[in-house]
Design a protein around this motif. Sequence first.
Motif, short mmCIF file in Angstrom:
data_model
loop_
_atom_site.label_atom_id
_atom_site.label_comp_id
_atom_site.label_asym_id
_atom_site.label_seq_id
_atom_site.Cartn_x
_atom_site.Cartn_y
_atom_site.Cartn_z
N ARG A 17 -21.08 -77.92 75.27
CA ARG A 17 -22.52 -77.68 75.27
C ARG A 17 -22.75 -76.25 75.72
O ARG A 17 -22.34 -75.87 76.82
N GLN A 18 -23.37 -75.48 74.86
CA GLN A 18 -23.57 -74.06 75.13
C GLN A 18 -24.50 -73.88 76.32
O GLN A 18 -25.56 -74.49 76.40
N GLY A 19 -24.07 -73.06 77.28
CA GLY A 19 -24.88 -72.83 78.47
C GLY A 19 -26.08 -71.93 78.20
O GLY A 19 -26.17 -71.27 77.16
N GLN A 20 -26.98 -71.89 79.15
CA GLN A 20 -28.17 -71.06 79.03
C GLN A 20 -27.84 -69.58 79.23
O GLN A 20 -28.58 -68.70 78.78
N ALA A 21 -26.74 -69.30 79.91
CA ALA A 21 -26.30 -67.91 80.15
C ALA A 21 -25.06 -67.62 79.33
O ALA A 21 -24.29 -68.53 78.98
N PRO A 22 -24.79 -66.35 78.98
CA PRO A 22 -23.54 -66.00 78.29
C PRO A 22 -22.33 -66.42 79.12
O PRO A 22 -22.38 -66.41 80.36
N VAL A 23 -21.25 -66.80 78.45
CA VAL A 23 -20.08 -67.28 79.18
C VAL A 23 -19.50 -66.21 80.09
O VAL A 23 -18.90 -66.52 81.12
N ALA A 24 -19.66 -64.94 79.76
CA ALA A 24 -19.14 -63.87 80.61
C ALA A 24 -19.95 -63.69 81.88
O ALA A 24 -19.52 -62.98 82.79
N GLU A 25 -21.11 -64.35 81.96
CA GLU A 25 -21.93 -64.28 83.17
C GLU A 25 -21.86 -65.55 84.01
O GLU A 25 -22.01 -65.49 85.23
N ALA A 26 -21.65 -66.69 83.36
CA ALA A 26 -21.66 -67.96 84.10
C ALA A 26 -20.35 -68.73 84.00
O ALA A 26 -20.17 -69.73 84.70
N GLY A 27 -19.42 -68.30 83.15
CA GLY A 27 -18.15 -68.99 83.02
C GLY A 27 -18.25 -70.27 82.22
O GLY A 27 -19.30 -70.62 81.67
N VAL A 28 -17.13 -70.99 82.16
CA VAL A 28 -17.04 -72.25 81.42
C VAL A 28 -16.46 -73.31 82.36
O VAL A 28 -15.44 -73.07 83.02
N ARG A 29 -17.12 -74.45 82.42
CA ARG A 29 -16.60 -75.60 83.17
C ARG A 29 -15.81 -76.44 82.17
O ARG A 29 -16.39 -77.05 81.27
N MET A 30 -14.49 -76.49 82.32
CA MET A 30 -13.63 -77.10 81.31
C MET A 30 -12.97 -78.39 81.82
O MET A 30 -12.54 -78.46 82.97
N LEU A 31 -12.89 -79.36 80.94
CA LEU A 31 -12.12 -80.58 81.16
C LEU A 31 -11.02 -80.65 80.11
O LEU A 31 -11.26 -80.34 78.94
N GLY A 32 -9.82 -81.04 80.53
CA GLY A 32 -8.71 -81.14 79.60
C GLY A 32 -8.08 -82.53 79.63
O GLY A 32 -7.94 -83.14 80.70
#
Length: 437
Positions: A67-82
């Motif tokens: 789900r695309q975040g409200q902020a760019p990924v370079a500003e808020a990062g990515v919460r990842m599950l594997g």
Amino acid sequence: MQSAANFNQGLMQFLQQATAPAQAVAAMSERLNEAGFSLLQEDTTWELQPGQGYYVIRGGKSLIAWRQGQAPVAEAGVRMLGAHTDSPCLKVKPNAEIIRHGCLQLGVEVYGGALLNPWFDRDLSLAGQVHYWDNAGQLHEALLDLREPLGIIPSLAIHLNREANKGMEINPQKYLPVVLCQAEEEDPKLVFRELLASWLKEAGHAEVSEVVDYELCFYDTQPPALVGLHQEYLASARLDNLLSCYVGLEALLAGDPGTAATRLLVCNDHEEVGSASSIGAEGPFLESLLRRLSGDEPAYQRTLSLSLMVSCDNAHALHPNFPERHDENHGPRINAGPVIKINANQRYATSSETSALFAGYCRRAQVPFQRFVVRTDMGCGSTLGPITATRLGVRVVDVGVPQWGMHSVRETVGSQDAWYLTRALQVFLDSESLAVS
């Protein structure tokens, strides 16, 4: 908020659908479509909108949803599950037919580190992918799941092997071919590819001219069940690691669309055989997507520094009949919460920092948690966590629910633990910051 009982009903339904990696991806895709996620093709241009859900598939057996975040990924990062879509199983060989002593059998390869004894005397069916040519010579792919029991690997009677209960080495070449039916030599109706073609036509693929190839695995048709005097346990095939796929998917779908950070679930095939493939965790699937979301190299590096992956793969629960197989201070118990997996030799990617972060998510979710370290005199398994950490340079914590019978044809977990883990992962995905002061 749904209850653990309702959650388990959904989990068991998913396990029934996900009889092979391709079927697991198809079941997750169906759930994503229902939730409004859009399937994207990697060879097209993407126009991504904040708050919207998307997913991509590679090879039919690996999937990334986010789900695309409200902020760019370079500003808020990515919460990842594997997690991973594959489980140890018996895969059908390309030239599989064996007709001997009045029986048609199929030769199999052992996929992954399977416990072989539990495969005997089970009602087995087939599922996976089939590629075929139509009458015009065009190549097609179809998913096939026969659902009904059609094979068995019969045990040798104890009267013919009096030493069987003292331990018997299982030669997979000799003892694991699956019996399909009675047959005589040179029966043209018993060519396996011809059988596949007929099954595909029965399933609605009327245009089948010739089956070219396939990737099919046998599976136990016994359905998942809640067991125990008070239904404390959930028993099923493929809990390692389809449970984590389902947990990750439900946590992702339950998240708040308004969060700044992008939230992502990656489910790779081939973890059970080392992950070294184009669609495995050692391949470029996740990295290429993160680079695409970031835009350029500096943005990609900032994204990784702001991100965290929770690698979800089941843990070894303390077995009441074999307590000596665990370190006396690190034996996770069934229904006592998710397990943080730690190994000094980096077989798990957990660090003190990432362990503390995950403990905080459990506390905020009000669920218990445990820690697992293998006995010092025993070897340790591994997960996609260290592979991802090495390939991307991202922080990782390895966690999972405790289970018995790992890599058996039927495994057991606690009826509370998957729900506990889902709640902790929901807190992680919605977290505002991963910083440690």
